[in-house]
Write a protein that holds these residues in place. Structure first.
Motif, PDB file in Angstrom:
ATOM      1  N   THR A  91      57.286   8.384  37.883  1.00  0.00           N
ATOM      2  CA  THR A  91      55.911   7.881  37.913  1.00  0.00           C
ATOM      3  C   THR A  91      55.470   7.619  36.481  1.00  0.00           C
ATOM      4  O   THR A  91      56.107   8.052  35.520  1.00  0.00           O
ATOM      5  N   TRP A  92      54.343   6.913  36.351  1.00  0.00           N
ATOM      6  CA  TRP A  92      53.868   6.548  35.008  1.00  0.00           C
ATOM      7  C   TRP A  92      53.708   7.762  34.106  1.00  0.00           C
ATOM      8  O   TRP A  92      54.243   7.803  33.009  1.00  0.00           O
ATOM      9  N   TRP A  93      52.960   8.753  34.586  1.00  0.00           N
ATOM     10  CA  TRP A  93      52.648   9.890  33.707  1.00  0.00           C
ATOM     11  C   TRP A  93      53.850  10.797  33.502  1.00  0.00           C
ATOM     12  O   TRP A  93      54.081  11.293  32.386  1.00  0.00           O
ATOM     13  N   SER A  94      54.651  11.034  34.536  1.00  0.00           N
ATOM     14  CA  SER A  94      55.821  11.902  34.357  1.00  0.00           C
ATOM     15  C   SER A  94      56.871  11.229  33.480  1.00  0.00           C
ATOM     16  O   SER A  94      57.522  11.891  32.653  1.00  0.00           O
ATOM     17  N   ASP A  95      57.038   9.925  33.632  1.00  0.00           N
ATOM     18  CA  ASP A  95      58.001   9.226  32.776  1.00  0.00           C
ATOM     19  C   ASP A  95      57.493   9.133  31.339  1.00  0.00           C
ATOM     20  O   ASP A  95      58.300   9.077  30.394  1.00  0.00           O
ATOM     21  N   LEU A  96      56.175   9.112  31.162  1.00  0.00           N
ATOM     22  CA  LEU A  96      55.631   9.156  29.808  1.00  0.00           C
ATOM     23  C   LEU A  96      56.008  10.477  29.149  1.00  0.00           C
ATOM     24  O   LEU A  96      56.412  10.504  27.971  1.00  0.00           O
ATOM     25  N   ARG A  97      55.909  11.577  29.873  1.00  0.00           N
ATOM     26  CA  ARG A  97      56.327  12.871  29.321  1.00  0.00           C
ATOM     27  C   ARG A  97      57.794  12.838  28.935  1.00  0.00           C
ATOM     28  O   ARG A  97      58.181  13.296  27.852  1.00  0.00           O
ATOM     29  N   ARG A  98      58.625  12.283  29.803  1.00  0.00           N
ATOM     30  CA  ARG A  98      60.053  12.224  29.515  1.00  0.00           C
ATOM     31  C   ARG A  98      60.328  11.360  28.285  1.00  0.00           C
ATOM     32  O   ARG A  98      61.215  11.675  27.484  1.00  0.00           O
ATOM     33  N   SER A  99      59.555  10.285  28.126  1.00  0.00           N
ATOM     34  CA  SER A  99      59.722   9.446  26.923  1.00  0.00           C
ATOM     35  C   SER A  99      59.317  10.193  25.659  1.00  0.00           C
ATOM     36  O   SER A  99      59.706   9.808  24.553  1.00  0.00           O
ATOM     37  N   HIS A 100      58.526  11.251  25.820  1.00  0.00           N
ATOM     38  CA  HIS A 100      58.122  12.094  24.682  1.00  0.00           C
ATOM     39  C   HIS A 100      59.126  13.209  24.409  1.00  0.00           C
ATOM     40  O   HIS A 100      58.847  14.116  23.620  1.00  0.00           O
ATOM     41  N   GLY A 101      60.264  13.160  25.073  1.00  0.00           N
ATOM     42  CA  GLY A 101      61.337  14.108  24.781  1.00  0.00           C
ATOM     43  C   GLY A 101      61.331  15.358  25.640  1.00  0.00           C
ATOM     44  O   GLY A 101      62.097  16.288  25.377  1.00  0.00           O
ATOM     45  N   VAL A 102      60.486  15.400  26.678  1.00  0.00           N
ATOM     46  CA  VAL A 102      60.427  16.571  27.556  1.00  0.00           C
ATOM     47  C   VAL A 102      60.920  16.140  28.932  1.00  0.00           C
ATOM     48  O   VAL A 102      60.157  15.631  29.755  1.00  0.00           O
ATOM     49  N   GLU A 103      62.196  16.319  29.182  1.00  0.00           N
ATOM     50  CA  GLU A 103      62.823  15.828  30.403  1.00  0.00           C
ATOM     51  C   GLU A 103      62.326  16.584  31.635  1.00  0.00           C
ATOM     52  O   GLU A 103      62.029  15.981  32.670  1.00  0.00           O
ATOM     53  N   ASN A 104      62.256  17.908  31.541  1.00  0.00           N
ATOM     54  CA  ASN A 104      61.905  18.718  32.699  1.00  0.00           C
ATOM     55  C   ASN A 104      60.410  19.031  32.712  1.00  0.00           C
ATOM     56  O   ASN A 104      59.793  19.236  31.660  1.00  0.00           O
ATOM     57  N   PRO A 105      59.821  19.083  33.884  1.00  0.00           N
ATOM     58  CA  PRO A 105      58.396  19.419  33.969  1.00  0.00           C
ATOM     59  C   PRO A 105      58.144  20.864  33.546  1.00  0.00           C
ATOM     60  O   PRO A 105      59.047  21.708  33.591  1.00  0.00           O
ATOM     61  N   TRP A 106      56.895  21.137  33.162  1.00  0.00           N
ATOM     62  CA  TRP A 106      56.530  22.497  32.736  1.00  0.00           C
ATOM     63  C   TRP A 106      56.273  23.411  33.931  1.00  0.00           C
ATOM     64  O   TRP A 106      56.276  24.633  33.792  1.00  0.00           O
ATOM     65  N   ASN A 107      56.026  22.834  35.102  1.00  0.00           N
ATOM     66  CA  ASN A 107      55.836  23.614  36.335  1.00  0.00           C
ATOM     67  C   ASN A 107      54.739  24.677  36.189  1.00  0.00           C
ATOM     68  O   ASN A 107      54.936  25.860  36.508  1.00  0.00           O
ATOM     69  N   VAL A 108      53.598  24.258  35.701  1.00  0.00           N
ATOM     70  CA  VAL A 108      52.456  25.162  35.563  1.00  0.00           C
ATOM     71  C   VAL A 108      51.803  25.340  36.929  1.00  0.00           C
ATOM     72  O   VAL A 108      51.493  24.362  37.617  1.00  0.00           O
ATOM     73  N   ASN A 109      51.583  26.579  37.317  1.00  0.00           N
ATOM     74  CA  ASN A 109      51.070  26.854  38.658  1.00  0.00           C
ATOM     75  C   ASN A 109      49.629  27.355  38.670  1.00  0.00           C
ATOM     76  O   ASN A 109      49.011  27.440  39.725  1.00  0.00           O
ATOM     77  N   LEU A 110      49.079  27.696  37.505  1.00  0.00           N
ATOM     78  CA  LEU A 110      47.740  28.280  37.438  1.00  0.00           C
ATOM     79  C   LEU A 110      46.847  27.381  36.595  1.00  0.00           C
ATOM     80  O   LEU A 110      47.139  27.125  35.425  1.00  0.00           O
ATOM     81  N   TRP A 111      45.726  26.922  37.196  1.00  0.00           N
ATOM     82  CA  TRP A 111      44.881  25.919  36.557  1.00  0.00           C
ATOM     83  C   TRP A 111      43.423  26.356  36.570  1.00  0.00           C
ATOM     84  O   TRP A 111      42.898  26.772  37.609  1.00  0.00           O
ATOM     85  N   CYS A 112      42.773  26.242  35.417  1.00  0.00           N
ATOM     86  CA  CYS A 112      41.345  26.531  35.291  1.00  0.00           C
ATOM     87  C   CYS A 112      40.564  25.230  35.452  1.00  0.00           C
ATOM     88  O   CYS A 112      40.853  24.235  34.766  1.00  0.00           O
ATOM     89  N   LEU A 113      39.573  25.257  36.315  1.00  0.00           N
ATOM     90  CA  LEU A 113      38.770  24.068  36.591  1.00  0.00           C
ATOM     91  C   LEU A 113      37.567  24.039  35.660  1.00  0.00           C
ATOM     92  O   LEU A 113      36.434  24.318  36.033  1.00  0.00           O
ATOM     93  N   GLY A 114      37.850  23.715  34.384  1.00  0.00           N
ATOM     94  CA  GLY A 114      36.800  23.685  33.378  1.00  0.00           C
ATOM     95  C   GLY A 114      36.602  25.043  32.733  1.00  0.00           C
ATOM     96  O   GLY A 114      37.396  25.974  32.918  1.00  0.00           O
ATOM     97  N   ASN A 115      35.510  25.160  31.974  1.00  0.00           N
ATOM     98  CA  ASN A 115      35.209  26.389  31.249  1.00  0.00           C
ATOM     99  C   ASN A 115      33.700  26.571  31.121  1.00  0.00           C
ATOM    100  O   ASN A 115      32.990  25.655  30.691  1.00  0.00           O
TER     101      ASN A 115
END
Length: 502
Positions: A147-171
Motif C-alpha cells: 500500500t502507499w503508506w506501508s511501501d513508503l516505510r519500506r522505501s525509508h529502509g524499514v522492511e518489516n512493520p513495527w507491529n505496535v498494538n497499543l495506541w493513545c487517542l490524543g493527549n
C-alpha cells in the motif's frame, strides 16, 4: 512503633500486568536530543544513540514506552520525522516554544526501543489533526506492504512493520492548554470513530482514551463519564495523569498525597462501572495511568523561562534533581499501583531521561541514576506476579491531604513461577523505627532470600554527576523469618525490598 501485619497467599488482588512498570518519553527539552540521542557523544552508537543511557534504560526492565507525547503530539506531523534526515523540516513546537528538528522520528525511535527490548505505545494527534492522519500513521507503522503508506516505510529502509498494538487517542484533550482542546462529547465521538477505523487496520490493537489531565480539573470526573459514554465499546483504557510535589515543605503531608492517588483511581473506577452498567456492556475498560512522577522543584521557574525564550533547540527543561524524600514518594506511588492493579493495568513514569526523569545525562558528559530510579527498578524487577492484600495494624497520622495515613506502607507480590514473595516496604515516620511482625499465612517454610534498603539519608540529599552513587540500595539487615513470620526493625524514613523464597 509496633506494627502487626498479615498476608495470605489466597487473598489475591489481581495478576499484575507487566506494563504497570512502563515509561513515557516526549519530544521535550533534552529527553530525546542529548538524552537518548546525541550523535557527537563519545558513547554514541552508529545510529547516534547513547550507549551509556541505553544501559541504564535496559536495567529498568521497562516493558512499554509511550511516545512521542504528551502535549507535543497535539500539533505533531508524524510525516516530518520520516524519510532522508537531511530533507526533514524544522518545525516550531507550540507546546514548549522550541524548535523541533525531526532528526528522530518513528523509525529511529522504533529502532531504539527495539534495541532496548521495549514495546512502543504510540500516540496519534487528535488535536490539530484527526482520523485520516491517524489512519495513515497506523498504516505506515503496522501494515506489511503493498500500500502507499506501508511501501513508503519500506522505501525509508524499514522492511518489516513495527507491529505496535497499543495506541493513545490524543493527549490531555480536556486541557485548555492543549492544541486542539475539545469538549468531552466532541472528543469522545472523535475517539470512538478513530478507534473503530484503526481497529480495522490492526484488529488486535488496544486503545487508550484521554481521561482527566489531573484530579483537580474543573471538569473532573464528569469528563470521564461523558467521554466514555461516547466510546466505551471501542476503547480499552482511560488515561489518568497526576504529578506530585512537596511545595509546603511538610514531608508527611507530601507522602499523604499517595492517598489522593488511591481516591483518584477509585473514583474513575466507579465512573467506568457506571458507564458499563448504563450501556449494559459486557466489556471491561481499565485505567492507564500513563503520566505520573514528582514535578515541582523547578516548575515555576521553567514556566517563566518557556514564556520568555525565543524558540531554542532542545533546551534544558524540567530537569528535576530528585532527593531521597522524592524516592520514598515514588516508592509509595508504585505500592499504590500494585494495590490497585485490578483497575490500573498500565502506568508510565513520566518521563524517562532528563525531563522529570529517573535518568539524567549531561550533554557530552556522563549519565547517572537519580534517587527515584531505584524503587522503580526494584519494583520492575521483582514486582511481577500476583498482587496480594496486606492487612496492616499500626500507628497512623493525619495530614492536610489525607487522614488516617499508615506510617508503614507495605505492598506484596507473589510470583509462584519463581517461588518468590516480595514485599515493598516504606517506613514514613520521620524519627521512629518500626518493629514489624508480619504473619505469612499459607507460605509455610518461607526463607529470607534478599533484603535491600535505602535509609539514613537527609531527605533533601540527592545523586549527581559528581556523586552518582550517593543514594543507592544496599544490603539490608535486621529482618528475618521465624515461626512463619517476617520480623525485625525498619529504620525511620526508609525503603525496603524484601524477597522471600516460598
Amino acid at each position: 512503633m509496633q506494627i502487626r501485619a498479615s498476608v495470605h497467599r489466597d487473598f489475591t488482588i489481581a495478576v499484575i500486568d507487566d506494563r504497570l512498570y512502563s515509561a513515557f518519553i516526549e519530544h521535550m527539552g533534552r529527553a530525546i536530543y542529548s538524552g537518548i540521542h546525541e550523535p557527537d557523544h563519545p558513547e554514541a552508537d552508529e545510529r547516534g544513540f547513547r550507549r551509556d543511557v541505553m544501559s541504564l534504560v535496559r536495567d529498568l526492565h521497562i516493558p512499554t514506552i509511550r511516545y512521542p507525547g504528551g502535549n507535543f503530539v497535539s500539533a505533531y506531523r508524524w510525516e516530518d520525522g520520516v524519510g532522508p534526515s537531511e530533507q526533514r523540516p524544522v518545525r516550531l513546537d507550540l507546546a514548549w516554544r522550541t524548535r523541533e528538528t525531526n532528526q528522530v522520528g518513528i523509525n529511529e525511535f522504533g529502532a531504539w526501543a527495539e534495541s532496548a527490548g521495549i514495546d512502543m505505545m504510540l500516540a496519534v494527534n487528535l488535536g490539530s489533526r484527526g482520523l485520516e492522519e491517524a489512519r495513515n500513521f497506523v498504516e505506515y507503522v503496522n501494515h506489511p506492504g503493498g500500500t502507499w503508506w506501508s511501501d513508503l516505510r519500506r522505501s525509508h529502509g524499514v522492511e518489516n512493520p513495527w507491529n505496535v498494538n497499543l495506541w493513545c487517542l490524543g493527549n490531555e484533550m480536556d486541557g485548555p492548554w492543549q492544541i486542539g482542546h475539545k469538549e468531552a462529547k466532541e472528543y469522545g465521538r472523535l475517539a470512538d470513530e478513530t478507534a473503530k477505523a484503526l481497529r480495522g487496520l490492526t484488529p488486535t490493537a488496544e486503545f487508550v482514551v484521554c481521561g482527566s489531565s489531573h484530579d483537580h480539573m474543573p471538569s473532573y470526573p464528569d469528563w470521564e463519564r461523558e467521554v466514555l459514554e461516547q466510546c466505551y465499546d471501542n476503547v480499552d483504557y482511560i488515561s489518568l495523569h497526576k504529578y506530585f510535589g512537596n511545595r509546603s515543605g511538610d514531608t508527611l503531608d507530601y507522602f499523604a498525597t499517595i492517598e489522593e492517588t488511591g481516591r483518584y483511581i477509585q473514583t474513575i473506577a466507579g465512573v467506568i462501572d457506571y458507564v458499563k452498567a448504563k450501556k449494559r456492556s459486557a466489556r471491561d475498560v481499565y485505567i492507564c495511568f500513563d503520566e505520573w512522577n514528582v514535578w515541582y522543584h523547578n516548575r515555576d521557574e521553567d514556566d517563566r523561562r518557556v514564556a520568555q525564550w525565543d524558540w531554542p533547540e532542545a533546551p534544558a527543561l524540567l530537569e528535576e534533581t530528585y532527593n531521597f524524600e522524592d524516592a520514598l514518594l515514588v516508592a509509595g506511588l508504585i505500592n499504590e499501583f500494585i494495590r490497585r492493579s485490578d483497575r490500573v493495568r498500565i502506568a508510565c513514569i513520566a518521563q524517562l531521561v532528563n525531563v522529570i526523569a529517573p535518568i539524567r545525562a549531561e550533554r557530552g558528559g556522563p549519565a547517572w541514576r537519580q534517587t527515584i530510579y531505584w524503587p522503580f527498578q526494584f519494583a520492575s524487577r521483582y514486582g511481577r506476579g500476583r498482587a496480594l492484600r496486606v492487612a496492616v495494624d499500626g500507628p497512623t497520622y493525619n495530614a492536610p491531604n489525607a487522614s488516617d495515613v499508615q506510617y508503614l506502607d507495605i505492598a506484596a507480590v507473589h510470583n509462584p513461577a519463581e517461588g518468590a514473595l516480595t514485599f515493598f516496604i516504606i517506613n514514613r515516620h520521620l524519627t521512629e523505627p518500626a518493629s514489624l511482625d508480619l504473619d505469612l499465612h499459607g507460605f509455610d517454610g518461607a526463607r529470607l532470600d534478599m533484603h535491600h534498603s535505602m535509609s539514613g539519608h537527609d531527605p533533601k540529599a540527592s545523586n549527581g554527576p559528581d556523586r552518582p552513587d550517593h543514594i543507592v540500595p544496599v544490603p539490608g539487615n535486621g529482618l528475618g523469618v521465624e515461626d512463619n513470620r517476617l520480623r525485625g526493625e525498619l529504620a525511620p524514613l526508609s525503603w525496603h525490598t524484601v524477597r522471600l523464597g516460598v
